[in-house]
Design an enzyme around this catalytic site. Structure first.
Site, PDB file in Angstrom:
ATOM      1  N   GLY A  69    -103.918 138.435  20.775  1.00 53.97           N
ATOM      2  CA  GLY A  69    -105.019 138.259  20.542  1.00 53.97           C
ATOM      3  C   GLY A  69    -105.722 139.647  20.452  1.00 53.97           C
ATOM      4  O   GLY A  69    -104.888 140.750  20.869  1.00 53.97           O
ATOM      5  N   GLY A 118    -109.627 141.795  21.127  1.00 53.54           N
ATOM      6  CA  GLY A 118    -110.929 141.912  21.547  1.00 53.54           C
ATOM      7  C   GLY A 118    -111.697 143.043  20.814  1.00 53.54           C
ATOM      8  O   GLY A 118    -111.091 143.679  20.068  1.00 53.54           O
ATOM      9  N   GLY A 119    -112.842 143.537  21.358  1.00 53.88           N
ATOM     10  CA  GLY A 119    -113.732 144.596  20.777  1.00 53.88           C
ATOM     11  C   GLY A 119    -113.069 145.635  21.205  1.00 53.88           C
ATOM     12  O   GLY A 119    -113.226 146.777  20.266  1.00 53.88           O
ATOM     13  N   GLY A 125    -109.849 145.991  22.845  1.00 54.89           N
ATOM     14  CA  GLY A 125    -108.447 145.756  23.451  1.00 54.89           C
ATOM     15  C   GLY A 125    -107.875 144.907  22.748  1.00 54.89           C
ATOM     16  O   GLY A 125    -108.432 143.913  22.215  1.00 54.89           O
ATOM     17  N   VAL A 178    -104.633 141.809  23.174  1.00 58.97           N
ATOM     18  CA  VAL A 178    -104.275 140.959  24.535  1.00 58.97           C
ATOM     19  C   VAL A 178    -102.876 140.725  24.228  1.00 58.97           C
ATOM     20  O   VAL A 178    -102.430 140.231  23.068  1.00 58.97           O
ATOM     21  CB  VAL A 178    -104.948 139.633  24.450  1.00 58.97           C
ATOM     22  N   LYS A 194    -104.734 142.439  28.677  1.00 63.52           N
ATOM     23  CA  LYS A 194    -105.792 143.269  27.753  1.00 63.52           C
ATOM     24  C   LYS A 194    -105.632 144.508  27.738  1.00 63.52           C
ATOM     25  O   LYS A 194    -105.936 145.582  28.569  1.00 63.52           O
ATOM     26  CB  LYS A 194    -107.077 142.792  27.972  1.00 63.52           C
ATOM     27  N   ASP A 234    -121.892 138.444  24.205  1.00 61.63           N
ATOM     28  CA  ASP A 234    -120.680 138.352  23.014  1.00 61.63           C
ATOM     29  C   ASP A 234    -120.260 136.847  23.289  1.00 61.63           C
ATOM     30  O   ASP A 234    -119.254 136.578  23.261  1.00 61.63           O
ATOM     31  CB  ASP A 234    -119.949 139.148  23.169  1.00 61.63           C
TER      32      ASP A 234
END
Length: 524
Positions: free
Chosen positions: A262, A264-265, A267, A269, A283, A383
């Site tokens: 996955g 993130g904003g 980093g 994962v 992450k 968020d």
């Protein structure tokens, strides 16, 4: 009468209600003193006055309400010393006097409250030693003495207690840490900020102080003393330096794409199996954030927030590493992945039936209520979205990704840059950058509707306000068509959730409910 806008002082006439079991005036704007007339409330079991502006001392007469089981006077302006007469309340299970202005020593008479399971005296100006009599509280599970001026040694008698959670941070305590489960399991944040504690976690305490000071010269000096150089990393929590760093690099094959799960904003994962059955999520911070750790704002923000919170619906944080080559955060691995991914997958969405969806919504609400109302200062996530809600094997929801989270400081205006995911951001942030809990409440409303619809509500959000019953919308049109039509009981549940969601989407932030109210209503 909690959570209204009540002003003025507490009427002394309430002392005439001699058959009253519960008195809850919390989260109002009450001032003045606690009436001495409360001594007449012989039937009172729960007195809840937290979240007001009540001043003065605790009346000695409170010690005459001998049947009281819980007393919450937290987050007021109470001062003077904690009265010894509280030691007469032998039926008490929970005592919370946190976030006030109490001074002097902790009265040893509190050690008589043998049924006490919760004791919170944090964020006051208490001084002196921790009385050894506290260790007589054999049923005590949660103890918080943090953010005071306590000094001296921690009584050795703590080792006979059965504490589950303890927080003694930000005092002037010294000496050995008791060898008990609660102390061994305590996080860095729960022990930091003392004069000279010694035990297994001291090195980590030093390291995190170096990290958050962000003073390169001081860090270089400390690195030299410990034999580290600038290429090496700092780590906290359960992870042990270079060995754990190398394990994670090996487990992800140096962050190979095959281990990617996955993004993130700030980093990406990865899944890392450190040993058979021991899997964590890592992450890895994007390369644009690496370098001087003082500039890694989101990285530091997430570390700071996650080391201060514990909740079953918030992802568990295990530790971090900062290295010239890689910086990363390490969490528990949640097998089902993100709510967004499940809802976008036909097969996954069908397995996420109505019962599971209701529980997901409740879990997120409970986590947000905890962040907004049980943390000091309150934490705003900023968020909340389906991509930041992760599900475990039992489909229990866990809020994740705290990189943009903000601690709401009472002495600050809390203005900030815009953050969040498009489609979940509260409309007032288009013209003001002031962060409040109500920004998260709006995002929760969007998320709740998304779970029921099976997709993001999109442009229809603008038309959702008020009550579901008054909007002339067919229930059929609001339900994910991939699931069978729910039973009558579940229909009623979903309608109640949609009613709450529409209230959360109110254009006026002041008109939105608090997450504490939402969480409470979802449980009823």
């Amino acid at each position: 009468m909690a959570e209204n806008n009540l002003t003025g002082s507490i009427p002394v006439e309430l002392g005439n209600l001699t058959r009253l079991d519960v008195l809850d005036l919390s989260s109002n704007n009450l001032v003045g003193k606690i009436p001495k007339e409360f001594r007449n409330l012989n039937s009172l079991e729960h007195l809840i006055l937290n979240g007001n502006q009540i001043s003065g001392g605790i009346p000695l007469e409170i010690g005459l309400i001998t049947g009281i089981k819980s007393l919450d006077l937290s987050t007021n302006r109470l001062s003077k010393s904690i009265p010894r007469s509280l030691g007469n309340l032998l039926q008490m299970h929970s005592l919370n006097l946190s976030n006030n202005h109490f001074t002097q020593e902790i009265p040893p008479q509190l050690g008589k409250l043998i049924r006490l399971t919760e004791l919170d005296l944090s964020h006051n100006f208490l001084s002196g030693k921790i009385p050894s009599e506290i260790c007589d509280l054999e049923d005590l599970q949660n103890l918080n003495f943090s953010h005071n001026k306590l000094s001296g040694f921690i009584p050795r008698e703590f080792e006979k207690m059965h504490l589950v959670n303890i927080d003694i941070s930000d005092n002037q305590l010294q000496g050995p840490i008791p060898n008990t489960t609660a102390f061994r399991d305590a996080t860095i944040e729960e022990l930091r900020g003392n004069k000279d504690l010694c035990g297994a976690l001291v090195l980590s305490l030093v390291v995190i102080c170096i990290l958050f000071s962000s003073r390169k010269t001081k860090r270089d000096s400390q690195d030299k003393e410990s034999g580290m150089n600038n290429e090496e990393f700092l780590s906290i929590s359960t992870f042990k330096g270079r060995k754990m760093y190398e394990k994670i690099i090996a487990a992800t094959k140096d962050f190979d794409a095959n281990h990617f799960i996955g993004k993130g904003g700030y980093g990406s994962v990865y899944k890392a199996e450190l040993s058979p059955g021991n899997i964590v999520a890592v992450k890895k911070i994007h390369s644009t954030y690496t370098g001087d750790i003082a500039n890694q704002k989101d990285f530091l923000s997430e570390i700071r927030v996650l080391t201060e919170i514990k909740h079953r619906n918030i992802v568990k944080f295990f530790g971090f590493c900062s290295h010239s080559r890689h910086s990363f955060l390490v969490y528990e691995y949640l097998e089902r992945g993100s709510l967004a991914a499940i809802l976008s997958n036909e097969a996954g969405a069908v397995v996420l039936d109505w019962g599971k969806r209701v529980n997901v919504i409740k879990g997120v609400a409970h986590a947000m209520s905890y962040m907004h109302h049980d943390c000091f200062p309150p934490i705003v996530h900023r968020d909340i979205s389906s991509k930041n809600v992760l599900l475990d094997m039992e489909y229990v929801a866990h809020v994740s990704d705290f990189g943009t989270a903000k601690l709401l400081k009472p002495d600050s205006s809390n203005w900030t840059q815009l953050a969040g995911t498009y489609g979940y951001v509260a409309p007032e942030l288009a013209y003001t950058m002031k962060v409040t809990e109500k920004c998260d409440v709006y995002s929760f409303g969007v998320l709740a509707l998304e779970v029921i619809l099976g997709k993001h509500p999109g442009d229809a959000l603008a038309s959702f306000s008020g009550s579901f019953a008054n909007m002339n919308i067919e229930l059929d049109d609001m339900l994910d068509p991939r699931l069978p039509f729910p039973s009558l009981e579940v229909q009623n549940n979903l309608i109640s959730i949609m009613d709450l969601a529409f209230l959360c989407l109110d254009a006026s932030p002041q008109s939105r409910p608090t997450m504490q109210i939402v969480s409470h209503l979802l449980c009823n």
